[in-house]
Design a protein around this motif. Structure first.
Motif, PDB file in Angstrom:
ATOM      1  N   PRO A  41      68.578 -49.459 -93.439  1.00 30.98           N
ATOM      2  CA  PRO A  41      69.597 -48.282 -93.720  1.00 30.98           C
ATOM      3  C   PRO A  41      70.748 -48.989 -94.580  1.00 30.98           C
ATOM      4  O   PRO A  41      71.216 -48.041 -95.323  1.00 30.98           O
ATOM      5  CB  PRO A  41      69.908 -48.086 -92.189  1.00 30.98           C
ATOM      6  CG  PRO A  41      69.351 -48.998 -91.452  1.00 30.98           C
ATOM      7  CD  PRO A  41      68.185 -49.778 -91.998  1.00 30.98           C
ATOM      8  N   LEU A  42      70.807 -50.307 -94.366  1.00 32.84           N
ATOM      9  CA  LEU A  42      72.092 -50.789 -95.157  1.00 32.84           C
ATOM     10  C   LEU A  42      71.642 -50.655 -96.745  1.00 32.84           C
ATOM     11  O   LEU A  42      72.400 -50.499 -97.645  1.00 32.84           O
ATOM     12  CB  LEU A  42      72.534 -51.980 -94.681  1.00 32.84           C
ATOM     13  CG  LEU A  42      73.138 -52.360 -93.403  1.00 32.84           C
ATOM     14  CD1 LEU A  42      73.324 -53.582 -92.892  1.00 32.84           C
ATOM     15  CD2 LEU A  42      74.289 -51.493 -93.270  1.00 32.84           C
ATOM     16  N   LEU A  43      70.456 -51.180 -97.248  1.00 34.18           N
ATOM     17  CA  LEU A  43      69.965 -51.223 -98.261  1.00 34.18           C
ATOM     18  C   LEU A  43      69.974 -49.848 -98.994  1.00 34.18           C
ATOM     19  O   LEU A  43      70.208 -49.617-100.117  1.00 34.18           O
ATOM     20  CB  LEU A  43      68.635 -52.069 -98.480  1.00 34.18           C
ATOM     21  CG  LEU A  43      68.731 -53.430 -97.933  1.00 34.18           C
ATOM     22  CD1 LEU A  43      67.561 -54.079 -97.946  1.00 34.18           C
ATOM     23  CD2 LEU A  43      69.794 -54.170 -99.064  1.00 34.18           C
ATOM     24  N   MET A  44      69.360 -48.951 -98.178  1.00 28.39           N
ATOM     25  CA  MET A  44      69.216 -47.654 -98.724  1.00 28.39           C
ATOM     26  C   MET A  44      70.521 -47.040 -98.857  1.00 28.39           C
ATOM     27  O   MET A  44      70.929 -46.176 -99.865  1.00 28.39           O
ATOM     28  CB  MET A  44      68.700 -46.622 -97.777  1.00 28.39           C
ATOM     29  CG  MET A  44      66.861 -46.780 -97.527  1.00 28.39           C
ATOM     30  SD  MET A  44      66.200 -45.673 -96.372  1.00 28.39           S
ATOM     31  CE  MET A  44      66.576 -44.030 -97.388  1.00 28.39           C
ATOM     32  N   ALA A  45      71.649 -47.284 -98.011  1.00 29.73           N
ATOM     33  CA  ALA A  45      73.038 -46.694 -98.472  1.00 29.73           C
ATOM     34  C   ALA A  45      73.567 -47.426 -99.819  1.00 29.73           C
ATOM     35  O   ALA A  45      74.157 -46.857-100.356  1.00 29.73           O
ATOM     36  CB  ALA A  45      73.760 -47.094 -97.263  1.00 29.73           C
ATOM     37  N   ILE A  46      73.228 -48.725 -99.709  1.00 30.20           N
ATOM     38  CA  ILE A  46      74.001 -49.450-100.761  1.00 30.20           C
ATOM     39  C   ILE A  46      73.129 -49.145-102.193  1.00 30.20           C
ATOM     40  O   ILE A  46      73.841 -48.861-103.290  1.00 30.20           O
ATOM     41  CB  ILE A  46      73.741 -51.251-100.752  1.00 30.20           C
ATOM     42  CG1 ILE A  46      74.417 -51.403 -99.531  1.00 30.20           C
ATOM     43  CG2 ILE A  46      73.802 -51.745-101.982  1.00 30.20           C
ATOM     44  CD1 ILE A  46      74.204 -52.916 -99.099  1.00 30.20           C
ATOM     45  N   PHE A  47      71.908 -48.759-102.130  1.00 27.88           N
ATOM     46  CA  PHE A  47      71.212 -48.534-103.614  1.00 27.88           C
ATOM     47  C   PHE A  47      70.820 -47.101-103.556  1.00 27.88           C
ATOM     48  O   PHE A  47      69.899 -46.548-104.189  1.00 27.88           O
ATOM     49  CB  PHE A  47      69.928 -49.336-103.598  1.00 27.88           C
ATOM     50  CG  PHE A  47      70.097 -50.801-103.743  1.00 27.88           C
ATOM     51  CD1 PHE A  47      70.750 -51.429-104.756  1.00 27.88           C
ATOM     52  CD2 PHE A  47      70.072 -51.790-102.482  1.00 27.88           C
ATOM     53  CE1 PHE A  47      71.085 -52.555-104.830  1.00 27.88           C
ATOM     54  CE2 PHE A  47      70.310 -52.909-102.592  1.00 27.88           C
ATOM     55  CZ  PHE A  47      70.906 -53.524-103.708  1.00 27.88           C
ATOM     56  N   GLY A  48      71.681 -46.335-103.043  1.00 30.80           N
ATOM     57  CA  GLY A  48      71.454 -44.918-103.523  1.00 30.80           C
ATOM     58  C   GLY A  48      70.891 -43.884-102.532  1.00 30.80           C
ATOM     59  O   GLY A  48      70.794 -42.678-102.785  1.00 30.80           O
TER      60      GLY A  48
END
Length: 192
Positions: A41-48
């Motif tokens: 979830p954190l990576l998805m939020a960071i990368f769009g």
């Protein structure tokens, strides 16, 4: 009778969540898979991806829907507004991070030999519950310690989420979930 929407592959991700808790019950090392639940979830939020994980791919949220809607265990009552208030979400996030950091510190202490392995899970932020049967393979003690700690955090949030599902609506936990709150903060920072 209303026509049901056809199910998509991600409608079955609740099975992943249920499998995680089952595997961790028998072998605590599987608890390490929970790191994926924190990172994606954190990576998805960071990368769009915004809150796409929470809205479409969170197996835990879908598990609450299965328990509440499919099994019919939910009262479907509206939760009190304060549960979704900004102050409560942020206080709960700090509370959650406190226990997460405490888990990391204990893991580091075990890795450095300053503390011995605790074959327990810390349940509901209060109780140390023996979990020794789930340690069937010998690994470095710090590896096991992290697994016991992470499984305790994940199981605690599951229990709280199930209770809220039964008392209120199925995804009531999601309104103040620490991961959802962090992804929302990331999205707001990116939009500024």
């Amino acid at each position: 009778m209303a026509k049901q929407k056809p199910k998509k592959w991600n409608d079955y991700l609740w099975i992943v969540s249920a499998t995680y808790f089952t595997l961790g019950f028998f072998n605590i090392i599987f608890a390490w898979l929970g790191v994926v639940c924190f990172l994606i979830p954190l990576l998805m939020a960071i990368f769009g991806g915004g809150k796409g994980y929470c809205n479409n791919y969170c197996g835990r949220g879908q598990l609450f829907l299965q328990i509440g809607n499919t099994l019919g265990w939910s009262s479907k009552r509206v939760a009190p507004r304060w549960l979704s208030s900004k102050w409560f979400r942020n206080v709960f996030l700090v509370f959650f991070l406190f226990f997460f950091i405490q888990m990391i510190v204990l893991t580091v202490h075990v890795a450095k030999g300053l503390d011995s392995l605790h074959q327990t899970i810390h349940l509901l932020w209060t109780f140390d519950v023996p979990w020794h049967w789930a340690y069937p393979v010998a690994v470095d003690p710090w590896v096991a310690q992290f697994a016991f700690g992470l499984y305790g955090i994940m199981l605690t949030s599951l229990i709280v989420g199930v209770i809220l599902t039964v008392v209120f609506r199925p995804r009531t936990w999601c309104v103040f979930c620490p991961m959802g709150n962090m992804t929302q903060m990331i999205c707001k920072l990116k939009n500024q």
